[in-house]
Design an enzyme around this catalytic site. Structure first.
Site: not given
Ligand SMILES: *Cc1c(COP(=O)(O)O)cnc(C)c1O
Length: 369
Positions: A117, A316
Site C-alpha cells: 500500500h 481473500s
Molecule cells: C486500505 C489499505 C490500507 C490503508 O488503510 P486506510 O484505513 O484506508 O488508511 C493499508 N494497506 C492496505 C493493504 C489496504 O488495503
C-alpha cells in the site's frame, strides 16, 4: 465558489443512494450503531496512551483497551507483552509500525513488495527510511527469492519488513513463515516485521490453511488493521498492535499522560464503535468471512465460466477482472488499476447485487442461458 445549496437532507439522500451500488472498496457498509448516538453530545478524546489515564476525563480508554485485547487474543499476543491503540485508519497503524521499526533500528532499511500500500512508501518518505521495493509475483504476493536477494545484499544492516496480509489490489497474502525463514537463513537478527493487515487481518484468522497471524509463533513486531473495512464503521478508524517490549514511550508531562501515539488528540468514539461491533459479532466474524468468501468464489466462477479473466487469491474476497467501461466503473464505485478492476465482497453484498453487476458487465446474457 461556495455552494449555497448544500443541505444535510440532500447529503443523506446522496449517501443512501451511493451506498446501494458499491463494490470496489473493502468497506463493510452493513452496520448499525444508532444506539451510540447519545455519545455525540460529548467531546470524547482518548488523548495520549490508551493505557495511561491522563487528566482529561471525557474519554473511553477502557473501551479502547478492550478492543486492543480482543485483537491481541486474535493474534496470540501475550497479555503482558501487548500494547496498541485505536488509530484514525489503517494508514496510521502502518505509519506507527514502520516508525517503531525505525526507532528500534535507526539505520534500518525498509523492505516492501511492489504491491504494498502507498502508506508504506509514505512512511519511508516521512521517516526518511531507505526503501527497497521487492518484486511481487504475478498474483500480488511478494517474490521470496527477490526478497532473499535484497536482504542478502544489505545483510549488515537491520531490516524493517512490511508483510502484506491482503494486498490492496489483489488481496494477496505474504507468507510470514517464509519471510522469517529467509531472515534466519541469512543470519539477520536485527529486524522488525510489520504486518499490514488492513482488510486481511480480519479475514486470515477465520480461514483454514493460511499461515497463522500468530505473535507467539513468529517474531512479528507490529500489525495494523483498518476498522472501517471488515468490521465496519461510520468513521474511518483502525487498530495497531505492537509488542510492548518494543515500544518506547516519551513523557509529555503537561498532559499527565504519555504521548506514544502518532497524533495528539485521538478519537474516543471509534474505540466504542469497535468495542460495540466486537460485543455484537465476535462469534459471527467467522461466518461473515466464510459467507463473503463463498460469494467471491461465485462471482469469480461466473466470470471465469464465460471465458473471461478473473482472479481470486486464497484467503481473500477480492475478485480481479478486466476493467469495464467507464460508466459501470463510476456507477459501482469500482477501484481500477490500469486495465484491471476489482470488487471486494463484503457483508453488505448479497447474491442479487452481484448478479446485477454481472449483468451490467454484459456477461449475464450468457449466464442466463
Ligand atoms: C486500505 C489499505 C490500507 C490503508 O488503510 P486506510 O484505513 O484506508 O488508511 C493499508 N494497506 C492496505 C493493504 C489496504 O488495503
Amino acid at each position: 465558489m461556495s455552494n449555497f445549496n448544500l443541505s444535510i437532507d440532500a447529503l443523506l439522500q446522496r449517501l443512501q443512494s451511493r451506498s446501494k451500488l458499491h463494490a470496489g472498496y473493502p468497506y463493510n457498509l452493513a452496520f448499525d450503531y444508532q444506539h451510540i448516538l447519545p455519545l455525540l453530545q460529548y467531546t470524547l478524546n482518548n488523548l495520549g496512551d490508551a493505557y495511561v489515564e491522563g487528566n482529561y476525563g471525557i474519554n473511553a480508554k477502557d473501551f479502547e483497551r478492550e478492543v486492543i485485547s480482543f485483537f491481541a487474543g486474535l493474534y496470540h499476543l501475550e497479555k503482558d507483552d501487548t500494547w496498541g491503540y485505536v488509530t484514525s485508519c489503517g494508514t496510521e497503524g502502518n505509519l506507527y509500525g514502520i516508525l517503531l521499526g525505525r526507532e528500534l533500528y535507526p539505520d534500518g532499511i525498509l523492505y516492501g513488495s511492489a504491491d504494498c500500500h502507498y502508506s508504506i512508501v509514505k512512511a519511508a518518505r516521512m521517516f526518511r527510511i531507505p526503501f527497497v521495493e521487492v518484486k511481487s509475483q504475478i498474483h500480488g504476493e511478494i517474490d521470496y527469492s527477490s526478497l532473499r536477494q535484497a536482504l542478502a545484499k544489505n545483510r549488515n544492516q537491520p531490516a524493517i519488513i512490511n508483510v502484506n496480509v491482503g494486498t490492496t489490489i489483489t488481496g494477496a497474502v505474504d507468507d510470514i513463515s517464509k519471510v522469517v525463514d529467509i531472515l534466519a537463513e541469512l543470519n539477520i537478527s536485527q529486524f522488525h516485521i510489520h504486518v499490514d493487515g488492513a482488510l486481511g487481518g480480519m479475514l486470515v484468522p477465520y480461514m483454514e490453511g493460511a499461515t497463522p497471524l500468530d505473535f507467539s509463533q513468529y517474531p512479528i513486531g507490529s500489525i495494523a488493521v483498518s476498522g472501517h473495512k471488515f468490521i465496519g464503521s461510520p468513521v474511518p478508524c483502525g487498530v495497531v498492535l505492537a509488542r510492548k517490549q518494543k515500544v518506547q514511550s516519551f513523557d509529555i508531562e503537561y498532559l499527565g499522560s504519555t504521548d506514544t501515539t502518532i497524533t495528539g488528540s485521538r478519537n474516543g468514539l471509534t474505540p466504542v464503535i469497535l468495542w460495540d461491533a466486537i460485543q455484537q459479532r465476535k462469534n459471527l466474524f467467522k461466518a461473515e468471512v466464510l459467507h463473503c468468501r463463498k460469494l467471491a468464489e461465485y462471482f469469480q466462477n461466473k466470470i471465469a465460466e464465460l471465458g473471461h479473466f478473473a482472479l481470486l487469491n486464497p484467503f481473500s474476497t477480492t475478485v480481479v477482472f478486466e476493467r469495464p467501461e467507464k460508466s459501470i466503473e463510476k456507477r459501482w464505485q469500482l477501484a481500477c488499476y490500469g486495465n484491471i478492476a476489482h470488487i471486494v465482497v463484503m457483508q453488505n453484498h448479497h447474491e442479487s447485487i452481484l448478479k446485477q453487476l454481472l449483468q451490467e458487465l454484459d456477461l449475464m446474457s450468457t449466464i442466463a442461458a
